[in-house]
Design an enzyme around this catalytic site. Structure first.
Site, mmCIF file in Angstrom:
data_model
loop_
_atom_site.group_PDB
_atom_site.id
_atom_site.type_symbol
_atom_site.label_atom_id
_atom_site.label_comp_id
_atom_site.label_asym_id
_atom_site.label_seq_id
_atom_site.Cartn_x
_atom_site.Cartn_y
_atom_site.Cartn_z
ATOM 1 N N PRO A 1 0.826 -1.199 0.000
ATOM 2 C CA PRO A 1 0.000 0.000 0.000
ATOM 3 C C PRO A 1 0.864 1.254 0.000
ATOM 4 O O PRO A 1 1.810 1.365 0.780
ATOM 5 C CB PRO A 1 -0.800 -0.134 1.302
ATOM 6 C CG PRO A 1 -0.831 -1.600 1.576
ATOM 7 C CD PRO A 1 0.488 -2.118 1.094
ATOM 8 N N GLU A 2 0.563 2.183 -0.892
ATOM 9 C CA GLU A 2 1.330 3.416 -0.980
ATOM 10 C C GLU A 2 0.531 4.554 -0.339
ATOM 11 O O GLU A 2 -0.510 4.333 0.269
ATOM 12 C CB GLU A 2 1.691 3.699 -2.435
ATOM 13 C CG GLU A 2 2.625 2.648 -3.025
ATOM 14 C CD GLU A 2 3.242 3.064 -4.347
ATOM 15 O OE1 GLU A 2 3.208 4.258 -4.688
ATOM 16 O OE2 GLU A 2 3.769 2.183 -5.053
#
Length: 270
Positions: A2-3
């Site tokens: 996840p960014e």
């Protein structure tokens, strides 16, 4: 992994059910994730009221009225589940609110982390102390990048991933922003012109803001806390599209940089 947009989306989703709520119960269902849970986590947070939620880089922050903040990182595959039908074997932290909501931090690979930090000391916390400015904040400017890139021969893409230069940027959105700004990812950072940096900064912000509005990118295990998948992946211009046509018609290329895939257009990006 996840960014930033996925973490921002997660924090906003959690805020709907956590902001202002009392933590009635908290349970750690194993001793550790990437590192051990804080030994005083349960005692410190049981009965505390959540005053706000926020984000720093790729970390989510849950602030409570006892002057402490629970800091979580989703690692490679972590996600929060809100009011799950049942608690599963990969739900390693469970939190119940006074309003009756149950939240479970699910992390099958256990690359995530949970820490407890004094709120007043957050900026001095080792993981945050050396970080660069937030990409959506006022500290990210062409002048900041010019100073950070001065005389650097490393590729511009690799330096944008350096959290000491910009906090929270990840592979997907760096590829997309460089494409939009028409900057070749392998160009030496010190040779990127001021004009190109002036294009890059607003494109970084734009691609992140668009992804946040779309709910984050659908990537392997990532889902929002409400269970919905983000859909920004439909709007990727180069990431994951090797061999497919760029908007100019040229096939998208891929190279490896720093152990990660970089996607770009040899015609559009110089």
């Amino acid at each position: 992994m996840p960014e930033l947009p996925e973490v921002e989306t997660t924090v906003r989703g959690l805020a709907h059910v956590l902001d202002g709520q009392v933590i009635a119960r908290i349970e750690t269902r194993r001793a550790d994730l990437r590192r051990p849970f804080p030994p005083d986590l349960v005692q410190a947070l049981t009965g505390a009221r959540i005053t706000s939620l926020s984000r720093r880089a790729k970390y989510g922050l849950i602030h409570v009225d006892r002057g402490q903040t629970m800091v979580f990182h989703l690692g490679m595959s972590g996600r929060w589940r809100i009011d799950p039908d049942e608690i599963g074997k990969h739900d390693h932290l469970v939190l119940e609110t006074g309003a009756g909501h149950t939240l479970a931090l699910n992390d099958a690979r256990r690359f995530g982390s949970v820490d407890l930090v004094d709120t007043a000391a957050l900026e001095a916390w080792p993981q945050f102390a050396a970080m660069g400015p937030e990409p959506l904040g006022p500290g990210l400017t062409p002048a900041h990048l010019a100073a950070a890139f001065e005389d650097r021969i490393a590729a511009v893409k690799l330096l944008l991933l350096d959290q000491r230069i910009v906090a929270g940027l990840g592979n997907i959105y760096v590829c997309e922003a460089l494409h939009r700004a028409k900057i070749h990812p392998e160009r030496e950072a010190g040779k990127v012109s001021r004009a190109a940096l002036a294009r890059l900064v607003p494109e970084i912000r734009a691609v992140l803001e668009e992804a946040i509005r779309a709910g984050g990118s659908t990537l392997r295990d990532y889902v929002r806390p409400d269970g919905e998948l983000g859909y920004f992946a439909k709007d990727w211009r180069v990431y994951g599209r090797e061999g497919e046509p760029c908007g100019c018609g040229k096939p998208v290329s891929r190279v490896a940089q720093g152990g990660r895939s970089t996607f770009f257009c040899t015609r559009c990006q110089k």
